[in-house]
Design an enzyme around this catalytic site. Sequence first.
Site, PDB file in Angstrom:
ATOM      1  N   LYS A  36      42.377  36.202  35.669  1.00 51.39           N
ATOM      2  CA  LYS A  36      41.801  35.432  36.992  1.00 51.39           C
ATOM      3  C   LYS A  36      40.497  35.496  36.831  1.00 51.39           C
ATOM      4  CE  LYS A  36      45.593  35.392  40.067  1.00 51.39           C
ATOM      5  NZ  LYS A  36      46.912  36.053  39.699  1.00 51.39           N
ATOM      6  N   GLU A  83      40.840  33.184  49.458  1.00 49.48           N
ATOM      7  CA  GLU A  83      42.114  33.396  50.220  1.00 49.48           C
ATOM      8  C   GLU A  83      42.794  34.253  49.082  1.00 49.48           C
ATOM      9  OE1 GLU A  83      41.898  30.389  48.444  1.00 49.48           O
ATOM     10  OE2 GLU A  83      43.706  30.857  47.371  1.00 49.48           O
ATOM     11  N   SER A  91      49.446  37.205  30.435  1.00 46.27           N
ATOM     12  CA  SER A  91      48.293  36.797  31.650  1.00 46.27           C
ATOM     13  C   SER A  91      47.790  38.207  32.043  1.00 46.27           C
ATOM     14  CB  SER A  91      48.888  36.178  32.701  1.00 46.27           C
ATOM     15  OG  SER A  91      50.253  36.676  33.158  1.00 46.27           O
TER      16      SER A  91
END
Length: 396
Positions: free
Chosen positions: A91, A113, A379
Site C-alpha cells: 500500500k 478513509e 502483498s
Amino acid sequence: MAMTYQVDEKGYYGEFGGAFIPEMLYPNVEELRAHYLDIINDSSFQKEFHDLLKDYVGRPTPLFEAKRLSEKYQTQIYLKREDLCHTGAHKVNNTIGQILVAKKLGKNKIVAETGAGQHGVATATVCALMGLECIVYMGAIDIERQAPNVARMRMLGAKVVAAQSGSKTLKDATNEAMRHWINNPVDTHYIIGSVVGPHPYPDMVARFQSVISEEIKAQLTEKLGRNYPDYVLACVGGGSNAAGAFYHFLDEARTQLIAAEAAGQGVGSGHSAATTFLGKSGVLHGSKSLLMQTEDGQVIEPYSISAGLDYPGIGPMHAHLFKTGRAHFYDITDEEALASALELSQLEGIIPALESAHALAVLPKLQAKPHEVVVINLSGRGDKDLATYQQRLNLL
Ligand SMILES: *Cc1c(COP(=O)(O)O)cnc(C)c1O
C-alpha cells in the site's frame, strides 16, 4: 484494432470506470485529472518517487524462488516480496506517489478513509515523512475492531475521526472523507487506497503500483533470461496490488493473469466478498464497476476473514479484465486461505498476510506444468493477522 486494457481518455476501461461524483466534488477531481499525468511523467517527480521507493520503502523487493513450495506443486514458483516493504505491504507504494502529487498541487493537508486501518497507516506514515497534516476517517465500529492500527496512526501523528453514520464502517468513512474534501477543496488532497474511486484515481494508483511488475520483468530476465512469467497470481480487494503485478503484462499474451477473490464462507453462503461471482454492474465510490448489490441496488455487506478483501466491489480495470476474459478469477474461502498461510509458513518460513494467502490458495487449482513459471504477488506480511491465526489455527 487491438483490445486495450488501459484506461481511455474519458477514464473508462471498456464499459467500466468514469467519474460519477456529486457536482460539489467536481472541481477537486477535475484539478487532479487535468494535472496528474503531467506531474507523474515529469522527470523530477520520477526521481523523487524512485529515490523514496528505494531508500524509504526498501525497493526493489526481492523475487524469491520458493523451492519447497515449487517441489510440492511441481512447477516453478517465485514470490514477489511486497511483504518486505516498509509498513509491511504494497500500500505504501501508492501513498508515497500520491503525497508527492499532493505536494506538486500545492496541498498541505491530506484526508483519507480506512476500513481495517492498513491504508490509514500507510497514509499516516507518508504524512509524517513529509510533514503534512493527516486526517483519517474510520467507521466507529472499525475503530473498536482495529485498535492496534488506530494506535499506529495516532503515534504517527494522524487525527483519526470516527464516522458515526450508517453502519459505522468503511462506506460511511468514505462518505465522510468525501464530505471533508468538498469542504476543504483548496488545501486538501484525498488519498484513495486502491484502484477504485472516480477517474483518475484507478489509473493513478495502478501507475504507482506498476513498479511491482516492472521489477518482476527485470528480475525474471536476470534470473531466467525471459521477461515474462506464464502466470501472475494476486489477490483482489479493490485490486491495487493485482493491478501493479499485472500492469506490464496486460498486453503480454503469453502471461495468464490470475486474480483471487475472497469467497468468505463460500460464494453461496451469504457471507462472501467474491464480487465477480456475485456482483452486477453498478456505481460505487464514484466509478462504474461490478459490485455486490440487491435487486433494488442496495450495496450488500461483504464478508471475508481478511479485512483487506472485505470490499463489496472491485476496481473498474479488474471488472474489464474479468468481462473480457483477460484475467481469470478464482474464489477462495476463509478455510482455503488459512491452510495456504500455514503451508507457506512451514514450507518457506514466511508468514503471509491473510489477503496474500488467498493468492497462494490458487496453487492447488492452477495445475501449472513443471516447466512453467508462476509469480505470486505476496502483498503483505502476516503480523497483523496473528490474532486470527492464533484462534483459527489453534496455535495457543
Ligand atoms: C489492503 C490489502 C490488500 C487488498 O487491497 P488491494 O487494493 O486489492 O491490493 C491486499 N493485501 C494486503 C496485504 C493489504 O493490506
